[in-house]
Scaffold this motif. Structure first.
Motif, PDB file in Angstrom:
ATOM      1  N   LEU A 195       0.810  -1.213   0.000  1.00 50.37           N
ATOM      2  CA  LEU A 195       0.000   0.000   0.000  1.00 50.37           C
ATOM      3  C   LEU A 195       0.847   1.269   0.000  1.00 50.37           C
ATOM      4  N   LEU A 196       1.996   1.239   0.677  1.00 56.46           N
ATOM      5  CA  LEU A 196       2.739   2.468   0.937  1.00 56.46           C
ATOM      6  C   LEU A 196       4.008   2.635   0.118  1.00 56.46           C
ATOM      7  N   ALA A 197       4.641   1.538  -0.269  1.00 55.69           N
ATOM      8  CA  ALA A 197       5.945   1.643  -0.926  1.00 55.69           C
ATOM      9  C   ALA A 197       5.791   2.057  -2.383  1.00 55.69           C
ATOM     10  N   GLY A 198       6.732   2.836  -2.863  1.00 54.61           N
ATOM     11  CA  GLY A 198       6.762   3.201  -4.270  1.00 54.61           C
ATOM     12  C   GLY A 198       7.454   2.116  -5.086  1.00 54.61           C
ATOM     13  N   PRO A 199       7.446   2.261  -6.398  1.00 54.08           N
ATOM     14  CA  PRO A 199       8.104   1.273  -7.256  1.00 54.08           C
ATOM     15  C   PRO A 199       9.606   1.232  -7.014  1.00 54.08           C
ATOM     16  N   LEU A 200      10.152   0.033  -7.008  1.00 53.72           N
ATOM     17  CA  LEU A 200      11.581  -0.162  -6.790  1.00 53.72           C
ATOM     18  C   LEU A 200      12.222  -0.749  -8.042  1.00 53.72           C
ATOM     19  N   ARG A 201      13.520  -0.558  -8.185  1.00 54.05           N
ATOM     20  CA  ARG A 201      14.281  -1.179  -9.255  1.00 54.05           C
ATOM     21  C   ARG A 201      15.576  -1.737  -8.680  1.00 54.05           C
ATOM     22  N   VAL A 202      15.894  -2.973  -9.009  1.00 56.78           N
ATOM     23  CA  VAL A 202      17.126  -3.608  -8.559  1.00 56.78           C
ATOM     24  C   VAL A 202      18.200  -3.381  -9.629  1.00 56.78           C
ATOM     25  N   PRO A 203      19.331  -2.771  -9.295  1.00 56.06           N
ATOM     26  CA  PRO A 203      20.398  -2.600 -10.281  1.00 56.06           C
ATOM     27  C   PRO A 203      20.894  -3.960 -10.773  1.00 56.06           C
ATOM     28  N   LEU A 256      22.197 -10.626  -4.652  1.00 61.25           N
ATOM     29  CA  LEU A 256      21.174 -10.569  -3.611  1.00 61.25           C
ATOM     30  C   LEU A 256      20.093 -11.632  -3.744  1.00 61.25           C
ATOM     31  N   GLN A 257      20.097 -12.389  -4.820  1.00 63.67           N
ATOM     32  CA  GLN A 257      19.027 -13.365  -5.012  1.00 63.67           C
ATOM     33  C   GLN A 257      18.962 -14.397  -3.894  1.00 63.67           C
ATOM     34  N   ALA A 258      20.086 -14.970  -3.513  1.00 63.16           N
ATOM     35  CA  ALA A 258      20.079 -16.004  -2.477  1.00 63.16           C
ATOM     36  C   ALA A 258      19.589 -15.464  -1.126  1.00 63.16           C
ATOM     37  N   PHE A 292       3.969 -16.945   0.714  1.00 59.70           N
ATOM     38  CA  PHE A 292       5.128 -16.982  -0.178  1.00 59.70           C
ATOM     39  C   PHE A 292       5.622 -15.614  -0.632  1.00 59.70           C
ATOM     40  N   VAL A 293       5.064 -14.525  -0.146  1.00 60.87           N
ATOM     41  CA  VAL A 293       5.207 -13.259  -0.868  1.00 60.87           C
ATOM     42  C   VAL A 293       6.333 -12.342  -0.398  1.00 60.87           C
ATOM     43  N   ILE A 294       6.712 -12.384   0.866  1.00 56.58           N
ATOM     44  CA  ILE A 294       7.671 -11.410   1.415  1.00 56.58           C
ATOM     45  C   ILE A 294       9.020 -12.078   1.640  1.00 56.58           C
ATOM     46  N   PRO A 295      10.117 -11.511   1.109  1.00 55.58           N
ATOM     47  CA  PRO A 295      10.212 -10.317   0.249  1.00 55.58           C
ATOM     48  C   PRO A 295      10.330 -10.639  -1.244  1.00 55.58           C
ATOM     49  N   ALA A 296      10.076 -11.891  -1.661  1.00 59.04           N
ATOM     50  CA  ALA A 296      10.364 -12.298  -3.038  1.00 59.04           C
ATOM     51  C   ALA A 296       9.494 -11.591  -4.066  1.00 59.04           C
ATOM     52  N   VAL A 297       8.199 -11.382  -3.764  1.00 56.89           N
ATOM     53  CA  VAL A 297       7.329 -10.764  -4.770  1.00 56.89           C
ATOM     54  C   VAL A 297       7.756  -9.322  -5.068  1.00 56.89           C
ATOM     55  N   PRO A 298       7.972  -8.459  -4.057  1.00 58.50           N
ATOM     56  CA  PRO A 298       8.501  -7.126  -4.386  1.00 58.50           C
ATOM     57  C   PRO A 298       9.832  -7.184  -5.137  1.00 58.50           C
ATOM     58  N   TRP A 299      10.666  -8.170  -4.782  1.00 57.51           N
ATOM     59  CA  TRP A 299      11.951  -8.339  -5.478  1.00 57.51           C
ATOM     60  C   TRP A 299      11.739  -8.643  -6.961  1.00 57.51           C
ATOM     61  N   LEU A 300      10.875  -9.612  -7.256  1.00 57.83           N
ATOM     62  CA  LEU A 300      10.621  -9.959  -8.651  1.00 57.83           C
ATOM     63  C   LEU A 300      10.011  -8.790  -9.413  1.00 57.83           C
TER      64      LEU A 300
END
Length: 248
Positions: A118-126, A133-135, A151-159
């Motif tokens: 709800l609160l976080a803005g869009p992120l981008r992983v360099p 950082l995947q592991a 199953f969602v935290i933190p993998a879904v925001p990461w993907l």
């Protein structure tokens, strides 16, 4: 809830609603199932019921795209670490009652996911940090999955931060959720928490889940997905807060 008929109706209604959410948003079936059933059953029972519906619906999502080989090569550290992390914390969920550490962890996970989305803005992983950082991201998600069934935290925001095209993201989520479901089933089975009797009930729960997905895909053409998603997230937040208020 001791009345078998009421329990079956609750399970069917929960998986129909979870399917609707997945049909509209493309994800959320395990989260909704754990949030609702975890409020009235033990998290262990809820996790056992979601295994088959989650696996079959995510396998369908996984197969709907041409990028599986490339995504598998790209994401294997995330997938492998998540699988191992789930096995490590599965004993927490396997020993869970309606109150206790697993319920608190489930409530925290629901609140964290709802508030972040709800609160976080869009992120981008360099790109230079993606493989490094995947592991750790996968391991953290697996530890949460084994303890909560979510199953969602933190993998879904990461993907979502990897800059994948829409079709690739949908397939990547399907791949991750499918492997996470297998990991959760394996962890519960190793701990004696996934009983054959629950397998039939879990299989039957697939029917309302698929019906809900069909209804959700129909609804997606007639409602604003953004408004629907916000209502869904506020509901998860309230359910998570309710779990945190239970006596330990």
């Amino acid at each position: 809830m001791t009345d078998p008929t009421s329990q079956l109706l609750l399970i069917a209604a929960t998986f129909f609603l979870a399917g609707v959410v997945k049909g509209v948003t493309g994800m959320g079936l395990p989260t909704v199932a754990m949030a609702i059933l975890g409020a009235v059953l033990s998290p262990l029972t809820a996790a056992g019921l979601l295994i088959v519906p989650s696996f079959l619906t995510n396998l369908w999502q996984l197969a709907a795209g041409p990028a599986l080989p490339a995504l598998s090569r790209r994401l294997w550290p995330l997938l492998a670490a998540s699988f191992c992390g789930t096995l490590l914390t599965a004993p927490v969920l396997a020993s869970a009652g309606k109150t206790g550490p697993a319920t608190v962890a489930l409530g925290l996970a629901l609140c964290a996911y709802a508030l972040y989305t709800l609160l976080a803005g869009p992120l981008r992983v360099p790109p230079r940090l993606e493989r490094r950082l995947q592991a750790p991201v996968g391991l953290a998600t697996g530890l949460v999955t084994g303890a909560t069934g979510i199953f969602v935290i933190p993998a879904v925001p990461w993907l979502q931060a990897l800059g994948l095209r829409r079709d690739e993201l949908v397939q990547a989520l399907g791949l991750f959720f499918t492997l996470s479901t297998l990991a959760l089933a394996s962890g519960l089975a190793f701990q004696g928490g996934f009983h054959p009797g629950n397998l039939l009930l879990s299989l039957l729960a697939t029917l309302p889940a698929l019906a809900g997905m069909g209804a959700g895909q129909f609804l997606r053409q007639r409602v604003s997905p953004a408004v629907f998603r916000r209502c869904f997230l506020f509901s998860l937040l309230l359910l998570g807060m309710e779990m945190l208020t239970r006596p330990f």
